[in-house]
Design a protein around this motif. Structure first.
Motif, PDB file in Angstrom:
ATOM      1  N   CYS A   1      28.988   1.389  20.345  1.00  0.00           N
ATOM      2  CA  CYS A   1      29.192   1.779  21.996  1.00  0.00           C
ATOM      3  C   CYS A   1      29.687   0.416  22.618  1.00  0.00           C
ATOM      4  N   SER A   2      30.726   0.617  23.270  1.00  0.00           N
ATOM      5  CA  SER A   2      31.596  -0.564  23.918  1.00  0.00           C
ATOM      6  C   SER A   2      30.603  -1.140  25.000  1.00  0.00           C
ATOM      7  N   GLU A   3      29.759  -0.421  25.658  1.00  0.00           N
ATOM      8  CA  GLU A   3      28.845  -0.699  26.831  1.00  0.00           C
ATOM      9  C   GLU A   3      27.782  -1.950  26.141  1.00  0.00           C
ATOM     10  N   LEU A   4      27.319  -1.461  24.987  1.00  0.00           N
ATOM     11  CA  LEU A   4      26.366  -2.113  24.243  1.00  0.00           C
ATOM     12  C   LEU A   4      27.064  -3.453  23.966  1.00  0.00           C
ATOM     13  N   TRP A   5      28.226  -3.465  23.439  1.00  0.00           N
ATOM     14  CA  TRP A   5      28.820  -4.770  23.030  1.00  0.00           C
ATOM     15  C   TRP A   5      29.125  -5.714  24.611  1.00  0.00           C
ATOM     16  N   ALA A   6      29.334  -4.958  25.809  1.00  0.00           N
ATOM     17  CA  ALA A   6      29.718  -5.704  26.853  1.00  0.00           C
ATOM     18  C   ALA A   6      28.347  -6.288  27.298  1.00  0.00           C
ATOM     19  N   ALA A   7      27.377  -5.487  27.115  1.00  0.00           N
ATOM     20  CA  ALA A   7      25.837  -6.011  27.708  1.00  0.00           C
ATOM     21  C   ALA A   7      25.400  -7.267  27.055  1.00  0.00           C
ATOM     22  N   LEU A   8      25.726  -7.298  25.489  1.00  0.00           N
ATOM     23  CA  LEU A   8      25.262  -8.223  24.690  1.00  0.00           C
ATOM     24  C   LEU A   8      26.089  -9.452  24.939  1.00  0.00           C
ATOM     25  N   ALA A   9      27.591  -9.408  25.308  1.00  0.00           N
ATOM     26  CA  ALA A   9      28.454 -10.352  25.616  1.00  0.00           C
ATOM     27  C   ALA A   9      27.816 -11.164  26.695  1.00  0.00           C
ATOM     28  N   ALA A  10      27.495 -10.446  27.767  1.00  0.00           N
ATOM     29  CA  ALA A  10      26.842 -11.113  29.007  1.00  0.00           C
ATOM     30  C   ALA A  10      25.723 -11.779  28.810  1.00  0.00           C
TER      31      ALA A  10
END
Length: 206
Positions: free
Chosen positions: A109-118
């Motif tokens: 899920c791209s949203e989870l990847w973005a959250a973990l990146a932040a």
């Protein structure tokens, strides 16, 4: 409405349910806030519903007729998503980063990847941030983090990361409070970013 046990936020807007996986991403980069937001249509709840609770991965709404309706933040994650979403938030210590990456790879899920990146950038774990950003094809951000890891000193690294997070004053302080103070780098940074010319004052200890 905030999640009952985690730093997640849900809202209703234009017949859509929005769940901000990591609201603090706004202090890292506003792009991350948008990238890490789960969204799904919620027209079935009608007009002007009220959010009653946000527990686990379920949001409970009250319709205008008084009936309650439970809805999931998204309709495309696996059935194990509630646990996985919570596990992403355990990535606050060094020993949890690899586990959080495995969770994101499983869910895809791209949203989870973005959250973990932040989260990784917030806690200065740049290697994890690079993996996450590569997964969502943020090539320019990966290149910037590679540039950061190759900088020779912590002061410059912290300054560039503060600039990335849109905090120029913090970046300047990081350079001027280094040992030794990097006044030239502070001036160069202000000129490079077209900041207004002003006096840079710094107290030097004899």
């Amino acid at each position: 409405l905030w999640h009952e046990s985690m730093d997640m936020l849900c809202a209703l807007c234009d017949f859509k349910l929005l769940v901000y996986i990591y609201p603090q991403a706004v202090w890292v980069d506003k792009e991350f806030l948008q990238m890490s937001t789960l969204a799904r249509t919620a027209r079935e709840v009608g007009k002007n519903p009220e959010i009653i609770s946000f527990c686990g991965s379920q949001v409970t709404l009250r319709r205008t007729d008084g009936s309650l309706y439970a809805i999931s933040p998204t309709d495309h994650l696996s059935s194990a998503a509630p646990v996985m979403l919570q596990q992403v938030f355990t990535a606050t210590g060094k020993r949890y980063w690899e586990h959080a990456i495995r969770v994101c790879r499983y869910v895809k899920c791209s949203e989870l990847w973005a959250a973990l990146a932040a989260i990784a950038i917030h806690f200065r774990h740049l290697e994890t941030a690079k993996i996450c950003l590569a997964e969502i094809n943020e090539v320019d951000k990966v290149q910037f983090l590679n540039y950061l890891t190759n900088l020779p000193c912590d002061a410059r690294r912290n300054a560039e990361l503060a600039l990335f997070c849109k905090r120029p004053a913090e970046a300047e302080v990081a350079l001027l409070q280094g040992n030794p103070p990097r006044v030239f780098r502070a001036i160069e940074m202000n000129m490079r970013n077209h900041f207004s010319f002003r006096k840079i004052s710094c107290d030097f200890k004899p």
